[in-house]
Design a protein around this motif. Structure first.
Motif, PDB file in Angstrom:
ATOM      1  N   HIS A  44       0.873  -1.167   0.000  1.00  0.00           N
ATOM      2  CA  HIS A  44       0.000   0.000   0.000  1.00  0.00           C
ATOM      3  C   HIS A  44       0.908   1.215   0.000  1.00  0.00           C
ATOM      4  CE1 HIS A  44      -3.541   2.391   0.675  1.00  0.00           C
ATOM      5  NE2 HIS A  44      -2.973   2.957   1.727  1.00  0.00           N
ATOM      6  N   GLY A  45       1.131   1.790  -1.161  1.00  0.00           N
ATOM      7  CA  GLY A  45       2.034   2.931  -1.240  1.00  0.00           C
ATOM      8  C   GLY A  45       3.471   2.447  -1.261  1.00  0.00           C
ATOM      9  N   VAL A  46       4.352   3.127  -0.532  1.00  0.00           N
ATOM     10  CA  VAL A  46       5.759   2.784  -0.516  1.00  0.00           C
ATOM     11  C   VAL A  46       6.005   1.632   0.439  1.00  0.00           C
ATOM     12  CG1 VAL A  46       6.423   5.129  -1.087  1.00  0.00           C
ATOM     13  CG2 VAL A  46       6.203   4.478   1.293  1.00  0.00           C
ATOM     14  N   ASP A  47       7.184   1.009   0.280  1.00  0.00           N
ATOM     15  CA  ASP A  47       7.557  -0.067   1.184  1.00  0.00           C
ATOM     16  C   ASP A  47       7.712   0.471   2.600  1.00  0.00           C
ATOM     17  OD1 ASP A  47       7.537  -1.637  -0.973  1.00  0.00           O
ATOM     18  OD2 ASP A  47       9.707  -1.807  -1.194  1.00  0.00           O
ATOM     19  N   GLU A  48       7.256  -0.322   3.582  1.00  0.00           N
ATOM     20  CA  GLU A  48       7.343   0.097   4.968  1.00  0.00           C
ATOM     21  C   GLU A  48       7.837  -1.056   5.810  1.00  0.00           C
ATOM     22  OE1 GLU A  48       4.446   3.008   6.717  1.00  0.00           O
ATOM     23  OE2 GLU A  48       3.187   2.079   5.206  1.00  0.00           O
ATOM     24  N   VAL A  49       8.455  -0.698   6.915  1.00  0.00           N
ATOM     25  CA  VAL A  49       8.866  -1.696   7.884  1.00  0.00           C
ATOM     26  C   VAL A  49       7.738  -1.846   8.891  1.00  0.00           C
ATOM     27  CG1 VAL A  49      10.551  -2.287   9.661  1.00  0.00           C
ATOM     28  CG2 VAL A  49      11.285  -1.076   7.588  1.00  0.00           C
ATOM     29  N   THR A  50       7.237  -3.043   9.021  1.00  0.00           N
ATOM     30  CA  THR A  50       6.132  -3.266   9.954  1.00  0.00           C
ATOM     31  C   THR A  50       6.674  -3.581  11.338  1.00  0.00           C
ATOM     32  OG1 THR A  50       6.022  -5.619   9.402  1.00  0.00           O
ATOM     33  CG2 THR A  50       4.637  -4.102   8.131  1.00  0.00           C
ATOM     34  N   GLY A  51       5.842  -3.328  12.323  1.00  0.00           N
ATOM     35  CA  GLY A  51       6.206  -3.641  13.693  1.00  0.00           C
ATOM     36  C   GLY A  51       5.956  -5.103  13.996  1.00  0.00           C
ATOM     37  N   PRO A  52       6.093  -5.489  15.250  1.00  0.00           N
ATOM     38  CA  PRO A  52       5.889  -6.894  15.621  1.00  0.00           C
ATOM     39  C   PRO A  52       4.434  -7.309  15.521  1.00  0.00           C
ATOM     40  CG  PRO A  52       6.191  -5.540  17.573  1.00  0.00           C
ATOM     41  CD  PRO A  52       6.462  -4.649  16.397  1.00  0.00           C
ATOM     42  N   ALA A  53       4.221  -8.604  15.482  1.00  0.00           N
ATOM     43  CA  ALA A  53       2.863  -9.162  15.499  1.00  0.00           C
ATOM     44  C   ALA A  53       2.505  -9.495  16.944  1.00  0.00           C
ATOM     45  CB  ALA A  53       2.782 -10.404  14.618  1.00  0.00           C
ATOM     46  N   LEU A  54       1.361  -9.008  17.397  1.00  0.00           N
ATOM     47  CA  LEU A  54       0.955  -9.181  18.792  1.00  0.00           C
ATOM     48  C   LEU A  54      -0.264 -10.084  18.898  1.00  0.00           C
ATOM     49  CD1 LEU A  54       1.167  -5.487  20.096  1.00  0.00           C
ATOM     50  CD2 LEU A  54       2.941  -7.240  20.155  1.00  0.00           C
ATOM     51  N   THR A  55      -0.304 -10.861  19.970  1.00  0.00           N
ATOM     52  CA  THR A  55      -1.527 -11.601  20.284  1.00  0.00           C
ATOM     53  C   THR A  55      -2.515 -10.637  20.942  1.00  0.00           C
ATOM     54  OG1 THR A  55      -0.787 -12.211  22.506  1.00  0.00           O
ATOM     55  CG2 THR A  55      -0.163 -13.688  20.688  1.00  0.00           C
ATOM     56  N   PHE A  56      -3.731 -11.110  21.122  1.00  0.00           N
ATOM     57  CA  PHE A  56      -4.741 -10.275  21.774  1.00  0.00           C
ATOM     58  C   PHE A  56      -4.315  -9.924  23.196  1.00  0.00           C
ATOM     59  CE2 PHE A  56      -8.464  -9.806  24.501  1.00  0.00           C
ATOM     60  CZ  PHE A  56      -9.164  -8.818  23.844  1.00  0.00           C
ATOM     61  N   ASP A  57      -3.867 -10.918  23.956  1.00  0.00           N
ATOM     62  CA  ASP A  57      -3.470 -10.668  25.341  1.00  0.00           C
ATOM     63  C   ASP A  57      -2.289  -9.706  25.414  1.00  0.00           C
ATOM     64  OD1 ASP A  57      -5.449 -12.302  26.292  1.00  0.00           O
ATOM     65  OD2 ASP A  57      -4.172 -14.066  26.510  1.00  0.00           O
ATOM     66  N   GLU A  58      -1.341  -9.830  24.497  1.00  0.00           N
ATOM     67  CA  GLU A  58      -0.204  -8.913  24.487  1.00  0.00           C
ATOM     68  C   GLU A  58      -0.645  -7.483  24.201  1.00  0.00           C
ATOM     69  OE1 GLU A  58       3.276 -12.029  22.948  1.00  0.00           O
ATOM     70  OE2 GLU A  58       2.164 -10.783  21.509  1.00  0.00           O
TER      71      GLU A  58
END
Length: 428
Positions: free
Chosen positions: A26-40
């Motif tokens: 979506h647009g330019v390349d981006e660095v994504t953050g971590p993947a979190l569980t619901f509890d986290e």
């Protein structure tokens, strides 16, 4: 081989693997953050700036409140050195020393401590109110993002199938077993699916930023979700309604009640600060003749209309806080009533889609495939049935998210009621 049988065989050829998520940007390349569980995600809200700041402010103020003395003024000491100059036979050095202590007749020291304590209680309940709002916001953001990710997976899988379908239809057209209209129809469906994938990538990106913001993460990097939806075990409906009836114990409402009490405590403090004070002490005088004279000292500062202006301001502010608390209670009552209704409504909608609509559309697709194999159906009918099945699948994903959110919202409010009613903060 019959033409329709040939086309069906081509259509049923296993599709190419769905494109990886990082192949669509979506647009330019981006660095994504971590993947979190619901509890986290929900757990991370305790370290968000507002929640942490209010907690630290309340804790720091409570510690400082302990150092407020009950005595509001220290002793006063007055030294008056001088000399006797007349008559000449008794001239010489003289000195007078006076020490007095003042205290309020209206208990200023005690009321100052009470006002400080009430201010701290407002901070503490405000911290709890903010913590609840932050948990609700983070939970909602996680559920929305998770649903968008699931819908994106469906759309990307559908796009891979559509791309394979278009290639199949082109080959079938070259073999003169389908019409140009069939090819064009499949290309339209592919374009629509590709647009939906692109749109969903934007939604996932933006919701990832929302989740980052609500969990106090780096808001320049969108987060992702991992794991399944939370498995919420709710108490009985009677228990929920019993708890939810005690609206005054929720932090947002309790804050306004404590704020009104704090305003009145400040008014009492202001009145006591300007109330009549009594001064008592002694005075020692040494005269030039070496005589020493002792005096008792008693005085008073009489107040006139002490704290009248502050009392008017506090009375108005207190009433305003009470009115705001009543309005918030009404809003929460509507919110909780709606949430209780949504528990049943969303569950019913999910059951309709999962137990009736999805199986019916799957059966419709299968029947069109069978009809096409027997030379009795058309490509357009099969494609339309598949498109409708995909649409129902997306509706199911959205309905599942709404059902989970309804349960999570009720659960978070219920936990807040239990915590407040089981602590001093929930007492009135």
């Amino acid at each position: 081989m019959h033409a329709s049988t040939l086309v069906l065989a081509l259509l049923l050829t296993p599709p190419a693997a769905a494109p990886a998520a990082d192949e669509h940007h979506h647009g330019v390349d981006e660095v994504t953050g971590p993947a979190l569980t619901f509890d986290e995600s929900v757990g991370a809200t305790a370290d968000t700036p507002r929640v942490r700041g209010l907690d630290e402010a309340a804790q720091h103020k409570r510690e400082l409140d302990q150092s407020i003395p009950r005595v509001t003024t220290g002793p006063q000491l007055q030294v008056m050195p001088g000399a006797r100059v007349h008559p000449s036979e008794v001239t010489g050095f003289e000195i007078q020393i006076t020490a007095t202590q003042a205290w309020s007749l209206d208990g200023y020291g005690r009321k100052r401590i009470e006002a400080a304590k009430s201010e701290t209680e407002v901070l503490e309940v405000e911290a709890r109110a903010q913590a609840l709002e932050q948990r609700l916001a983070a939970a909602h953001a996680w559920i929305q993002l998770h649903a968008a990710q699931l819908e994106l997976e469906l759309a990307m899988s559908e796009l891979a199938s559509m791309q394979e379908l278009v290639a199949t239809m082109v080959r079938a057209r070259e073999a003169n077993v389908v019409t140009r209209a069939d090819v064009a129809h499949s290309q339209v469906l592919e374009a629509q699916t590709e647009a939906r994938v692109n749109d969903l990538q934007g939604v996932v990106h933006d919701l990832g930023l929302v989740l980052a913001r609500e969990t106090g993460s780096d808001a320049s990097r969108p987060l992702e979700t991992r794991g399944d939806y939370p498995n919420i075990a709710l108490p009985s409906e009677d228990e929920l309604r019993r708890r939810f009836a005690e609206l005054d114990s929720l932090p947002a409402v309790a804050k306004q009640r404590l704020l009104a009490r704090s305003e009145r405590a400040r008014a009492a403090e202001a009145k006591a600060a300007n109330a009549t004070t009594l001064n008592a002490g002694f005075s020692v005088q040494r005269e030039a003749t070496s005589d020493v004279v002792l005096f008792g000292v008693l005085g008073a500062n009489v107040s006139v209309g002490a704290g009248a202006r502050a009392n008017g301001q506090a009375t108005a502010a207190a009433r305003r806080a009470e009115a705001e608390g009543e309005a918030i209670a009404l809003e929460l009552q509507a919110t909780l009533t709606t949430a209780m209704h949504e528990l049943h409504h969303t569950q019913g909608q999910l059951e309709i889609l999962g137990e009736h609509s999805l199986p019916a559309h799957a059966a419709l697709v299968a029947s069109h495939e069978q009809a096409l194999a027997m030379g009795e159906g058309t490509q357009a009918e099969l494609l339309r049935a598949r498109a409708e099945h995909s649409a129902i699948s997306r509706e199911y994903v959205a309905a599942q998210a709404e059902w989970v959110w309804a349960r999570v919202e009720v659960w978070l409010y219920y936990e807040a009621f239990v915590a407040e009613q089981g602590s001093d903060g929930g007492s009135r």
